[in-house]
Scaffold this active site. Structure first.
Site, PDB file in Angstrom:
ATOM      1  N   CYS A   1       6.196 121.391 -57.996  1.00  0.00           N
ATOM      2  CA  CYS A   1       5.198 121.918 -57.064  1.00  0.00           C
ATOM      3  C   CYS A   1       4.558 120.753 -56.303  1.00  0.00           C
ATOM      4  O   CYS A   1       4.561 119.612 -56.776  1.00  0.00           O
ATOM      5  CB  CYS A   1       4.119 122.693 -57.821  1.00  0.00           C
ATOM      6  SG  CYS A   1       4.743 124.262 -58.478  1.00  0.00           S
TER       7      CYS A   1
ATOM      8  N   CYS B   1       6.368 125.630 -54.156  1.00  0.00           N
ATOM      9  CA  CYS B   1       5.114 126.036 -54.801  1.00  0.00           C
ATOM     10  C   CYS B   1       4.025 124.985 -54.595  1.00  0.00           C
ATOM     11  O   CYS B   1       4.312 123.825 -54.308  1.00  0.00           O
ATOM     12  CB  CYS B   1       5.336 126.317 -56.290  1.00  0.00           C
ATOM     13  SG  CYS B   1       6.218 125.029 -57.183  1.00  0.00           S
TER      14      CYS B   1
END
Ligand code: NAD
Length: 262
Positions: free
Chosen positions: A82, A164
């Site tokens: 992420c 993400c």
């Protein structure tokens, strides 16, 4: 049964397959998995190479589909941490300079599948087992569902779906279409970011040093188009002109420019 044909495959308006396509794919796969990212050392490059060519060989190069690439996608699945995805549009060089320095950040071309395919061309023909090295369909002049366009749409979609946290996009403020709804970024990637998974898209609008004209900045209406699409999708958006870390990369090439001296 298919017989060798006496006549060459039909001529398209685009560049033919890259010479030594299969060897380049295999070489890039081994370079990436053995040298650049040994954490992917388990990948089977032989299988990946076969899955790639099987996606388009002996098929009509104007009827390529996402389905054709599913095995290749499966064999090249990769987890990107992420907060490390970097999208780009009209800024290929600068975006890749940025991730070359920031090895913890990834453009699509810093992932295995993007690394293997970047800059290559490929197509086959329904009547032949061979690649067509003479010509391939041009996405505007011949057909949109050609093997290369469908490939980039498919892998760009997966790259966006998997993103993400805080994600970034490097945009080019020195062209008229700084944000282009018809580009892969505007047509595929922003629509496949998962709200809830992606907290914010941070746009960096970069301007060429010594460029005569800045077409767009973060205050331009064209950026509002992007902002609007994301707000409809419940994804936060921020924008910054000439983001310093990337500006420094431009200044390496033009250290004497007044904008690099202050
Ligand atoms: P862009 O407009 O700068 O185009 C990038 C490249 O893809 C250019 O060489 C362009 O000619 C080509 N291209 C664009 N659409 C095409 C199509 N439908 N068929 C064939 N070629 C096409 O930027 P973009 O379109 O927003 O794409 C960049 C974004 O999408 C990046 O975030 C990246 O993840 C992904 N992408 C990468 C490539 C690549 O060649 N590495 C190609 C397409 C998309």
């Amino acid at each position: 049964l298919m017989w060798p044909r006496a006549t060459p495959p039909r001529a398209w308006n685009g560049t033919g397959s890259t010479p030594h396509f299969s060897e380049i794919v295999l070489g890039r796969c081994f370079t990436y998995t053995q040298l650049l990212r040994p954490e992917l050392g388990h990948a089977d490059c032989g299988q990946i190479g076969k899955a790639f060519t099987n996606a388009f060989l002996s098929k009509d190069p104007c009827h390529s589909s996402e389905q054709d690439y599913q095995l290749l996608l499966k064999l090249t699945s990769q987890t990107i941490p992420c907060h490390s995805s970097v999208f780009w549009s009209k800024s290929t060089q600068l975006a890749h300079l940025y991730t070359r320095v920031r090895q913890d950040m990834f453009t699509l071309e810093d992932t295995l599948i993007g690394y293997i395919a970047d800059g290559l061309n490929w197509c086959g023909d329904a009547g032949s087992y061979e690649m067509n090295y003479q010509s391939c369909p041009h996405w505007r002049k011949d057909c949109i569902n050609n093997p290369v366009s469908v490939f980039w749409d498919t892998v760009s979609k997966r790259f966006a779906e998997n993103a993400c946290g805080e994600v970034q996009v490097v945009l080019n403020g020195s062209v008229s279409n700084t944000f282009d709804k018809n580009s892969t970024f505007g047509r595929v990637e922003i629509h496949n970011l998962h709200p809830g998974k992606v907290s914010v898209l941070k746009a960096w609008v970069m301007h060429d040093i010594g460029g005569v004209y800045s077409y767009h900045t973060c205050s331009s209406p064209i950026i509002d188009d992007l902002k609007f699409i994301l707000s409809k999708r419940n994804i936060s958006f921020t924008c910054e002109d000439d983001y310093r870390p990337i500006k420094f990369l431009q200044c390496v090439k033009s250290p004497e420019d007044s904008s690099c001296r202050k």
